[in-house]
Scaffold this active site. Structure first.
Site, PDB file in Angstrom:
ATOM      1  N   SER A  49      -2.400 -21.028 -20.657  1.00  0.00           N
ATOM      2  CA  SER A  49      -2.930 -19.743 -20.168  1.00  0.00           C
ATOM      3  C   SER A  49      -4.226 -19.450 -20.913  1.00  0.00           C
ATOM      4  O   SER A  49      -4.387 -19.868 -22.075  1.00  0.00           O
ATOM      5  CB  SER A  49      -1.926 -18.631 -20.468  1.00  0.00           C
ATOM      6  OG  SER A  49      -2.534 -17.365 -20.308  1.00  0.00           O
TER       7      SER A  49
ATOM      8  N   TYR B 151       3.315 -14.645 -26.930  1.00  0.00           N
ATOM      9  CA  TYR B 151       3.103 -15.510 -25.756  1.00  0.00           C
ATOM     10  C   TYR B 151       1.787 -16.281 -25.914  1.00  0.00           C
ATOM     11  O   TYR B 151       1.726 -17.496 -25.658  1.00  0.00           O
ATOM     12  CB  TYR B 151       3.085 -14.629 -24.503  1.00  0.00           C
ATOM     13  CG  TYR B 151       2.664 -15.294 -23.220  1.00  0.00           C
ATOM     14  CD1 TYR B 151       3.541 -16.102 -22.498  1.00  0.00           C
ATOM     15  CD2 TYR B 151       1.383 -15.092 -22.692  1.00  0.00           C
ATOM     16  CE1 TYR B 151       3.148 -16.702 -21.295  1.00  0.00           C
ATOM     17  CE2 TYR B 151       0.988 -15.677 -21.498  1.00  0.00           C
ATOM     18  CZ  TYR B 151       1.875 -16.484 -20.804  1.00  0.00           C
ATOM     19  OH  TYR B 151       1.479 -17.065 -19.619  1.00  0.00           O
TER      20      TYR B 151
ATOM     21  N   LYS C 183       0.916 -20.291 -26.043  1.00  0.00           N
ATOM     22  CA  LYS C 183       0.018 -20.949 -25.087  1.00  0.00           C
ATOM     23  C   LYS C 183      -1.107 -21.699 -25.811  1.00  0.00           C
ATOM     24  O   LYS C 183      -1.607 -22.713 -25.323  1.00  0.00           O
ATOM     25  CB  LYS C 183      -0.531 -19.922 -24.094  1.00  0.00           C
ATOM     26  CG  LYS C 183       0.553 -19.365 -23.156  1.00  0.00           C
ATOM     27  CD  LYS C 183       1.145 -20.470 -22.306  1.00  0.00           C
ATOM     28  CE  LYS C 183       2.161 -20.004 -21.309  1.00  0.00           C
ATOM     29  NZ  LYS C 183       2.648 -21.059 -20.414  1.00  0.00           N
TER      30      LYS C 183
HETATM   31  P1  NAP Z   1       6.518 -17.373 -11.457  1.00  0.00           P
HETATM   32  O1  NAP Z   1       5.854 -17.212 -10.152  1.00  0.00           O
HETATM   33  O2  NAP Z   1       7.321 -16.260 -12.005  1.00  0.00           O
HETATM   34  O3  NAP Z   1       7.405 -18.695 -11.409  1.00  0.00           O
HETATM   35  C1  NAP Z   1       8.101 -19.105 -12.545  1.00  0.00           C
HETATM   36  C2  NAP Z   1       8.949 -20.322 -12.217  1.00  0.00           C
HETATM   37  O4  NAP Z   1       9.602 -20.753 -13.406  1.00  0.00           O
HETATM   38  C3  NAP Z   1      10.037 -20.032 -11.210  1.00  0.00           C
HETATM   39  O5  NAP Z   1      10.269 -21.204 -10.462  1.00  0.00           O
HETATM   40  C4  NAP Z   1      11.236 -19.716 -12.099  1.00  0.00           C
HETATM   41  O6  NAP Z   1      12.425 -19.948 -11.334  1.00  0.00           O
HETATM   42  C5  NAP Z   1      11.019 -20.710 -13.229  1.00  0.00           C
HETATM   43  N1  NAP Z   1      11.592 -20.351 -14.522  1.00  0.00           N
HETATM   44  C6  NAP Z   1      11.484 -19.178 -15.189  1.00  0.00           C
HETATM   45  N2  NAP Z   1      12.138 -19.243 -16.360  1.00  0.00           N
HETATM   46  C7  NAP Z   1      12.650 -20.506 -16.445  1.00  0.00           C
HETATM   47  C8  NAP Z   1      13.409 -21.186 -17.423  1.00  0.00           C
HETATM   48  N3  NAP Z   1      13.802 -20.581 -18.563  1.00  0.00           N
HETATM   49  N4  NAP Z   1      13.781 -22.468 -17.179  1.00  0.00           N
HETATM   50  C9  NAP Z   1      13.403 -23.083 -16.038  1.00  0.00           C
HETATM   51  N5  NAP Z   1      12.677 -22.491 -15.078  1.00  0.00           N
HETATM   52  C10 NAP Z   1      12.306 -21.215 -15.280  1.00  0.00           C
HETATM   53  O7  NAP Z   1       5.445 -17.709 -12.628  1.00  0.00           O
HETATM   54  P2  NAP Z   1       3.972 -18.354 -12.589  1.00  0.00           P
HETATM   55  O8  NAP Z   1       2.990 -17.234 -12.677  1.00  0.00           O
HETATM   56  O9  NAP Z   1       3.872 -19.347 -11.513  1.00  0.00           O
HETATM   57  O10 NAP Z   1       3.939 -19.051 -14.028  1.00  0.00           O
HETATM   58  C11 NAP Z   1       3.984 -20.444 -14.189  1.00  0.00           C
HETATM   59  C12 NAP Z   1       3.258 -20.806 -15.456  1.00  0.00           C
HETATM   60  O11 NAP Z   1       1.921 -20.328 -15.385  1.00  0.00           O
HETATM   61  C13 NAP Z   1       3.840 -20.224 -16.747  1.00  0.00           C
HETATM   62  O12 NAP Z   1       3.760 -21.178 -17.759  1.00  0.00           O
HETATM   63  C14 NAP Z   1       2.892 -19.079 -17.072  1.00  0.00           C
HETATM   64  O13 NAP Z   1       2.869 -18.798 -18.439  1.00  0.00           O
HETATM   65  C15 NAP Z   1       1.600 -19.668 -16.587  1.00  0.00           C
HETATM   66  N6  NAP Z   1       0.537 -18.708 -16.322  1.00  0.00           N
HETATM   67  C16 NAP Z   1       0.638 -17.814 -15.309  1.00  0.00           C
HETATM   68  C17 NAP Z   1      -0.415 -16.928 -15.084  1.00  0.00           C
HETATM   69  C18 NAP Z   1      -0.395 -15.926 -13.969  1.00  0.00           C
HETATM   70  O14 NAP Z   1      -1.281 -15.055 -13.943  1.00  0.00           O
HETATM   71  N7  NAP Z   1       0.554 -15.991 -13.037  1.00  0.00           N
HETATM   72  C19 NAP Z   1      -1.551 -16.958 -15.908  1.00  0.00           C
HETATM   73  C20 NAP Z   1      -1.607 -17.881 -16.941  1.00  0.00           C
HETATM   74  C21 NAP Z   1      -0.565 -18.762 -17.133  1.00  0.00           C
HETATM   75  P3  NAP Z   1      13.886 -19.410 -11.745  1.00  0.00           P
HETATM   76  O15 NAP Z   1      13.779 -17.947 -11.892  1.00  0.00           O
HETATM   77  O16 NAP Z   1      14.747 -19.870 -10.609  1.00  0.00           O
HETATM   78  O17 NAP Z   1      14.251 -20.112 -13.024  1.00  0.00           O
END
Ligand code: NAP
Length: 258
Positions: free
Chosen positions: A149, A162, A166
């Site tokens: 991130s 967090y 990261k």
């Molecule tokens: P999301 O839409 O909430 O999706 C998260 C995914 O991870 C879901 O498939 C969830 O499914 C799964 N998950 C959550 N906790 C888990 C666990 N303990 N074990 C296994 N699976 C798990 O999130 P996202 O925004 O795509 O985030 C994905 C990555 O991008 C993360 O590393 C996050 O830190 C990073 N990121 C996101 C953003 C942003 O703005 N969205 C920005 C920077 C970085 P289940 O609930 O079924 O487990």
């Protein structure tokens, strides 16, 4: 050689039932890879794997569902073993799932939340890479991608732990790139800015915060999961074959705005 071809490759993607992980799974399938869809919920994994088989995997490749909670080491081990049993090998590992149970001052974070963030976002990623790497060494080919991130390259008043986790992801890939590069294993991070997913809902559903972020971003908008997935495909394919140990920031320019 086609630069963006993943035919014959197997990709394991944690957290691939929603958001960024799901987009990476779909796009890697579109480029020919076999896909292991994984998250905590079996039903969600099965639904996404079925959708990928119906709509994205069109070149003899396929997706399967292998649920796994990344906190639990034995579930990570089983994810690796079942993926190998299904497809014979793992070529691409995407450590995408992460947790953030706390928003607020560094002074207030409970030890349990701090530990959980470090355990899931740092230790579990290391465990999972360590489980996949021996097979990659044997086949003299492997790609590790960690979804980090921009939090990892900036200070934060409310996402401190967090952001520490990261930043650690970026160092993990540098370490793996150095140690395992001689075995033709490449390791890179993607550092997204604010992407429209459930994970970031609290940040963009508040109109003031969304406005602030958009006006602090040269492209004046938030990102879409596919805008991260394209980079993951590049990193995993021949187009990325000389890229290792790096963190690619994809944030519409948020971090370079003066
Ligand atoms: P999301 O839409 O909430 O999706 C998260 C995914 O991870 C879901 O498939 C969830 O499914 C799964 N998950 C959550 N906790 C888990 C666990 N303990 N074990 C296994 N699976 C798990 O999130 P996202 O925004 O795509 O985030 C994905 C990555 O991008 C993360 O590393 C996050 O830190 C990073 N990121 C996101 C953003 C942003 O703005 N969205 C920005 C920077 C970085 P289940 O609930 O079924 O487990």
């Amino acid at each position: 050689m086609k630069l963006f071809d993943l035919t014959g490759k197997t990709a394991v993607i944690t957290g691939s039932t929603k958001g960024i992980g799901k987009a990476i799974a779909e796009r890697m399938a579109e480029h020919g890879a076999n896909i292991v869809v994984s998250s905590r919920k079996q039903g969600a994994c099965e639904a996404v794997a079925a959708d990928i088989n119906d709509n994205w995997a069109k070149s003899g490749n396929r997706a399967v569902s292998i649920p796994c909670h990344i906190y639990h080491k034995e579930q990570l081990q089983s994810l690796v073993e079942q993926s190998k049993a299904e497809f014979g090998k793992i070529d691409i590992l995407v450590c995408n799932a992460a947790v953030n149970p706390f928003h607020g001052s560094a002074l207030d974070i409970p030890d349990t939340a701090f530990d959980r963030i470090m355990e899931c976002n740092i230790r579990s990623n290391s465990w999972l890479c360590n489980m996949a790497i021996p097979g990659m060494i044997e086949q003299k080919d492997g790609v590790l991608i960690i979804v980090s991130s921009i939090g990892g390259i900036r200070g934060s008043k409310e996402l401190g732990a967090y952001s520490i986790s990261k930043a650690a992801d970026m160092q993990i890939v540098r370490n793996y790139a150095v140690e395992f590069g001689p075995h033709n294993i490449r390791a890179n991070c993607i550092a997204p800015g604010l992407i429209i997913t459930d994970f970031a809902r609290a940040l963009y559903e508040d109109p003031e915060r969304r406005d602030n972020r958009e006006s602090a971003t040269p492209l004046r908008r938030l990102g879409d999961p596919d805008e991260i997935a394209g980079a993951a495909v590049m990193m995993a394919s021949p187009a990325g074959s000389y890229l290792t140990g790096q963190t690619l920031v994809i944030d519409g320019g948020t971090t370079i705005q003066p």
